[in-house]
Design an enzyme around this catalytic site. Structure first.
Site, PDB file in Angstrom:
ATOM      1  N   CYS A   1     107.247  32.019  78.281  1.00 29.38           N
ATOM      2  CA  CYS A   1     107.642  31.615  79.637  1.00 29.38           C
ATOM      3  C   CYS A   1     106.676  30.545  80.168  1.00 29.38           C
ATOM      4  CB  CYS A   1     107.571  32.853  80.526  1.00 29.38           C
ATOM      5  SG  CYS A   1     107.916  32.542  82.243  1.00 29.38           S
TER       6      CYS A   1
ATOM      7  N   CYS B   1     110.434  24.473  80.981  1.00 26.88           N
ATOM      8  CA  CYS B   1     111.082  25.741  81.326  1.00 26.88           C
ATOM      9  C   CYS B   1     111.888  26.224  80.120  1.00 26.88           C
ATOM     10  CB  CYS B   1     111.993  25.552  82.535  1.00 26.88           C
ATOM     11  SG  CYS B   1     112.939  27.018  82.985  1.00 26.88           S
TER      12      CYS B   1
END
Ligand code: DGL
Length: 276
Positions: A74, A187
């Site tokens: 992440c 992302c």
């Protein structure tokens, strides 16, 4: 020494399966344990304090399964929690984030002079990317911009259509991102719109996502420490989430390119946690 211990990978949700997929393709002999913290998704709008807390709990869990490497798949968790996690657990496992390898690649392989970054609000406000870039090359220009609609849009299946095209166009045409020669997709979800972003730039800007670059970093790290799985046994991956819904289950196929079975590991078990 060669090791058949698993590689741990975690994300705020299932977007991090993009990284897990790349690792599984490049390293088919390695067992993967994926953990998606779907109970706390999205991290991108949370405080750094909350994200650090969740990430810490997940790393503790992965260490109970003796992961030889832990990949923070992440970008938001990499931005705010990597330093603390590395300090606290770095002697128990090798911790890899998704920021450093791609920054290194932009500077070394692309020789980028002006880098743009897009990501969640927390990733951008942490300034983790600009800090890393300036640390490695102080003269590189950096511009970063939060693009919070993109992850949500992709999760709802809006990509490769007119709506995604319009939103991508709106974000990328903003003043902040002009005059860049590379754009880092900061992302987990953005690899799914990489083609659309490439269409927007028409080859003028290098568009970099971290999936293959991070998988290569994992491979190199295993090689460097002689930790590859050489058992020759067929490996089985495990995919855990902290909150199971059929919609998460269904969505795995967009991020892992095939549907994978999610097992629930409820968040309220975190403290007494063992996996099996
Ligand atoms: N996984 C997050 C990231 O890469 C995106 C989704 C979220 O906000 O949790 O930043």
């Amino acid at each position: 020494m060669p090791s058949n211990k698993p590689i741990g990978i975690f994300d705020s949700g299932i977007g991090g399966l993009t990284i897990a997929h790349s690792i599984s393709q490049l390293l088919p002999n390695e067992e993967l344990i994926f953990f998606g913290d779907t109970a706390h998704l999205p991290y991108g709008n949370k405080s750094a304090r909350a994200v650090k807390h969740y990430a810490d709990k997940i790393v503790e869990l992965l260490l109970k399964r003796s992961c030889k490497i832990i990949v923070i798949a992440c970008n938001t968790a990499s931005s705010v929690a990597f330093n603390d996690l590395n300090k606290k657990y770095g002697d128990q496992s090798i911790i890899i984030n998704v920021i450093n390898p791609v920054v290194q690649y932009a500077l070394d392989a692309i020789q980028s002079r002006s880098i743009g970054i897009i990501g969640t609000k927390r990733t951008i406000s942490s300034r983790a990317y600009p800090k890393k870039i300036k640390e490695l090359n102080p003269t590189t220009l950096v511009s970063s911009m939060a693009t919070p609609l993109l992850a949500q849009m992709i999760e709802e299946g809006f990509y490769n259509n007119n709506i995604s095209k319009a939103i991508i166009h709106d974000y990328l045409s903003r003043k902040t991102l002009q005059d860049i020669d590379s754009l880092i997709l900061g992302c987990t979800h953005y690899p799914l719109i990489k083609d659309e972003i490439n269409d927007y730039y028409k080859g003028i800007v290098h568009v970099l996502d971290s999936t293959d670059i991070v998988a290569m970093e994992v491979k190199n790290t295993l090689g460097k420490y002689d930790m590859r799985n050489e058992s020759g046994k067929v490996v089985e991956h495990n995919f855990y989430v902290s909150d199971f819904t059929s919609s998460f289950q269904e969505t795995t196929k967009i991020f892992f390119k095939e549907q994978v079975p999610l097992k629930e590991f409820p968040i309220w078990d975190f403290d007494q946690a063992t996996f099996d």
